[in-house]
Write a protein that holds these residues in place. Structure first.
Motif, PDB file in Angstrom:
ATOM      1  N   ASN A  32       0.818  -1.211   0.060  1.00  0.00           N
ATOM      2  CA  ASN A  32       0.043  -0.166   0.022  1.00  0.00           C
ATOM      3  C   ASN A  32       0.870   1.183  -0.027  1.00  0.00           C
ATOM      4  O   ASN A  32       2.054   1.322   0.737  1.00  0.00           O
ATOM      5  N   PRO A  33       0.390   2.287  -0.720  1.00  0.00           N
ATOM      6  CA  PRO A  33       1.379   3.742  -0.879  1.00  0.00           C
ATOM      7  C   PRO A  33       1.252   4.208   0.586  1.00  0.00           C
ATOM      8  O   PRO A  33       0.283   4.117   1.347  1.00  0.00           O
ATOM      9  N   PRO A  34       2.713   4.570   1.055  1.00  0.00           N
ATOM     10  CA  PRO A  34       2.619   5.343   2.334  1.00  0.00           C
ATOM     11  C   PRO A  34       2.094   6.722   2.165  1.00  0.00           C
ATOM     12  O   PRO A  34       1.804   7.441   1.297  1.00  0.00           O
ATOM     13  N   ILE A  35       1.934   7.318   3.565  1.00  0.00           N
ATOM     14  CA  ILE A  35       1.638   8.742   3.642  1.00  0.00           C
ATOM     15  C   ILE A  35       2.735   9.339   3.858  1.00  0.00           C
ATOM     16  O   ILE A  35       3.580   9.049   4.523  1.00  0.00           O
ATOM     17  N   VAL A  36       2.765  10.591   2.903  1.00  0.00           N
ATOM     18  CA  VAL A  36       4.003  11.476   3.119  1.00  0.00           C
ATOM     19  C   VAL A  36       3.528  12.627   3.593  1.00  0.00           C
ATOM     20  O   VAL A  36       2.673  13.547   3.096  1.00  0.00           O
ATOM     21  N   LEU A  37       4.424  12.906   4.910  1.00  0.00           N
ATOM     22  CA  LEU A  37       3.803  14.135   5.607  1.00  0.00           C
ATOM     23  C   LEU A  37       5.051  15.306   5.490  1.00  0.00           C
ATOM     24  O   LEU A  37       5.864  15.342   6.315  1.00  0.00           O
ATOM     25  N   SER A  38       4.737  15.915   4.489  1.00  0.00           N
ATOM     26  CA  SER A  38       5.939  16.926   4.124  1.00  0.00           C
ATOM     27  C   SER A  38       5.276  18.291   3.754  1.00  0.00           C
ATOM     28  O   SER A  38       4.633  17.818   2.676  1.00  0.00           O
ATOM     29  N   SER A  39       5.613  19.312   3.726  1.00  0.00           N
ATOM     30  CA  SER A  39       5.086  20.633   3.286  1.00  0.00           C
ATOM     31  C   SER A  39       6.093  20.949   2.141  1.00  0.00           C
ATOM     32  O   SER A  39       5.853  21.922   1.228  1.00  0.00           O
ATOM     33  N   THR A  40       7.544  20.613   2.049  1.00  0.00           N
ATOM     34  CA  THR A  40       8.275  20.825   0.960  1.00  0.00           C
ATOM     35  C   THR A  40       9.200  19.802   0.638  1.00  0.00           C
ATOM     36  O   THR A  40       9.366  18.757   1.343  1.00  0.00           O
ATOM     37  N   TYR A  41      10.070  19.826  -0.441  1.00  0.00           N
ATOM     38  CA  TYR A  41      10.609  18.984  -1.013  1.00  0.00           C
ATOM     39  C   TYR A  41      12.112  19.416  -1.610  1.00  0.00           C
ATOM     40  O   TYR A  41      12.306  20.577  -1.803  1.00  0.00           O
ATOM     41  N   TYR A  54       6.811  22.156  -3.855  1.00  0.00           N
ATOM     42  CA  TYR A  54       6.139  22.573  -2.502  1.00  0.00           C
ATOM     43  C   TYR A  54       4.707  21.827  -2.417  1.00  0.00           C
ATOM     44  O   TYR A  54       4.287  21.326  -3.097  1.00  0.00           O
ATOM     45  N   GLY A  55       4.408  21.493  -0.912  1.00  0.00           N
ATOM     46  CA  GLY A  55       3.145  20.887  -0.744  1.00  0.00           C
ATOM     47  C   GLY A  55       2.032  21.423  -1.370  1.00  0.00           C
ATOM     48  O   GLY A  55       1.211  20.634  -1.298  1.00  0.00           O
ATOM     49  N   TRP A  62      -1.384  12.054  -2.905  1.00  0.00           N
ATOM     50  CA  TRP A  62      -2.165  12.240  -3.936  1.00  0.00           C
ATOM     51  C   TRP A  62      -2.338  11.275  -5.147  1.00  0.00           C
ATOM     52  O   TRP A  62      -3.204  11.002  -5.580  1.00  0.00           O
ATOM     53  N   ASP A  63      -0.959  10.851  -5.591  1.00  0.00           N
ATOM     54  CA  ASP A  63      -0.663  10.328  -6.787  1.00  0.00           C
ATOM     55  C   ASP A  63      -1.452   8.908  -6.838  1.00  0.00           C
ATOM     56  O   ASP A  63      -2.271   8.853  -8.071  1.00  0.00           O
ATOM     57  N   PRO A 249      -2.785  14.963   3.074  1.00  0.00           N
ATOM     58  CA  PRO A 249      -2.425  13.566   2.822  1.00  0.00           C
ATOM     59  C   PRO A 249      -3.344  12.534   3.609  1.00  0.00           C
ATOM     60  O   PRO A 249      -3.236  11.398   2.751  1.00  0.00           O
ATOM     61  N   PHE A 250      -3.140  12.651   4.775  1.00  0.00           N
ATOM     62  CA  PHE A 250      -4.040  11.572   5.647  1.00  0.00           C
ATOM     63  C   PHE A 250      -5.383  11.379   4.833  1.00  0.00           C
ATOM     64  O   PHE A 250      -5.825  10.066   4.760  1.00  0.00           O
ATOM     65  N   GLU A 251      -6.073  12.289   4.493  1.00  0.00           N
ATOM     66  CA  GLU A 251      -7.465  12.220   3.938  1.00  0.00           C
ATOM     67  C   GLU A 251      -7.252  11.472   2.561  1.00  0.00           C
ATOM     68  O   GLU A 251      -8.190  10.753   2.160  1.00  0.00           O
TER      69      GLU A 251
END
Length: 396
Positions: A32-41, A54-55, A62-63, A249-251
């Motif tokens: 399963n795809p993981p949750i990514v909790l980041s506002s920037t890259y 940027y987030g 989302w992808d 991302p959690f939603e």
């Protein structure tokens, strides 16, 4: 992701809801795809196509959902996820040019109608509302006669409509709209891509309140748009980025998790809705019923031609009882229920019920005594027993 567009196109929708949007099939990759909790890259060079940056621009969480929804709706392009269904509505309406003409069903989701009416009041567009089930009337609004008449810039379809369950002739209306250069947007929330595929019927953009059937558990608020047109998608993506109505991302992760069981939930709830509609249609306390699965429903034949099933929403009009008016009888019915949950929204695993005109924004043409039932996945006999005992209280 794991499915190529060619492979996805060869699979049934029932399989796609499970298989699409998975991580690559590589050693030690998660299933399963993981949750990514980041506002920037991380990045040092100029931002370009494909960069997350940027987030507000993108999030890897989302992808998978966007890919899965695009494939389910028959698009080679991924969908776009939004913070809410109304955020998706706002983005879709941004495609109407300044001063353009929007044709919309008079019975639509009230939030869509309110937003369109406010844009019209501010002079951003001209709004024409029409009975979407009256094909000739809609065509007249799309391309009205007269030297000074302006054609539509956008045709907004909702089929079945909320809450009257009117059925639009999507292919005929899409063809008429395209003849005058109008964009066709179809709200497919009630049907889901497992029951109806508006892109294959001629629509340019499909809209979903992901909150409802796609996520399916009454625990997220999200919206989505899908289009196969890269220019339209680019415009919608720009609007989402600049206006900031992005999904958490959690939603997004919860929505993908809910999507996995969509086929099972739709099959169960549709079957139960048909049983309940047939029984309610003959009950003496019901003076009217809207459900396209009934042979005598005005939209039955059209729904059979366009849909794989008839959805899981049933609307009834409760007859007056004793000293109670129709609306009061409807309220008493709702209060007497013990299993059905009196609440707004729809499309969850639980069965929900409400009298729609309790919402002040609901169109006045919706009958005061109309009650909308969103059929869930409980045992149908339990659902019927609860409805029957509540209807019996109207005789007391």
């Amino acid at each position: 992701m794991s499915l190529t567009p060619q492979h996805a196109a060869s699979l049934s929708a029932e399989t796609l809801v499970v298989a699409s949007g998975r991580p690559p099939r590589e050693r030690d990759e998660p299933v399963n795809p993981p949750i990514v909790l980041s506002s920037t890259y991380f990045g040092t060079g100029p931002l370009g196509d494909g960069d997350r940056g940027y987030g507000r621009y993108a999030n890897p969480t989302w992808d998978p959902f966007e890919e899965a929804l695009g494939q389910l709706e028959g698009s080679e392009l991924p969908g776009l996820l939004y913070a809410s269904g109304l955020a998706a509505v706002s983005s879709a309406l941004s495609l109407v040019p300044a001063g353009g003409v929007l044709v919309m069903p008079s019975h639509s989701y009230s939030g869509s109608l309110v937003m369109a009416a406010e844009l019209a009041q501010k002079g951003f567009l001209e709004l024409r509302t029409v009975d979407i089930a009256d094909t000739e009337a809609v065509k007249e609004q799309i391309a009205p006669a007269g030297p000074d008449a302006r054609p539509a810039s956008m045709l907004w379809l909702e089929s079945p409509t909320n809450p009257m369950l009117g059925i639009a002739d999507i292919p005929a209306l899409a063809e008429a709209a395209h003849q005058v250069g109008a964009i066709v947007v179809t709200d497919n929330t009630f049907s889901t891509p497992l029951v109806q595929q508006p892109l294959a019927l001629g629509s340019d953009v499909v809209l979903h309140s992901v909150t409802k059937y796609l996520a399916g558990h009454s625990d997220v608020v999200l919206g989505a748009l899908v289009t196969p047109n890269p220019d339209i998608r680019a415009a919608l993506l720009h609007h989402r980025t600049i206006h900031g109505a992005i999904a958490g991302p959690f939603e997004a992760w919860l929505a993908l998790r809910g999507l996995r069981t969509l086929a099972l939930r739709i099959q169960r709830s549709q079957d139960s809705a048909t049983v309940l509609a047939e029984r309610l249609g003959t009950h003496p306390r019901i003076e009217g019923i809207n459900f396209p699965g009934l042979a005598n429903d005005p939209g039955h034949q059209r729904a059979k031609a366009q849909m794989k099933g008839f959805g899981s929403i049933v609307c009834i009009q409760v007859a007056p009882a004793g000293d109670l008016s129709g609306p009061d009888a409807a309220d008493k019915l709702v209060r007497a229920l013990q299993l059905w949950l009196p609440a707004t929204s729809l499309g969850g695993v639980e069965s929900l019920i409400e009298r729609r005109r309790r919402h002040t924004a609901e169109p006045l043409s919706v009958p005061e005594n109309l009650v909308r039932l969103s059929v869930g996945i409980e045992n149908v006999e339990d659902l019927w027993a609860d409805l029957k005992q509540a209807l019996d209280t109207l005789d007391g």
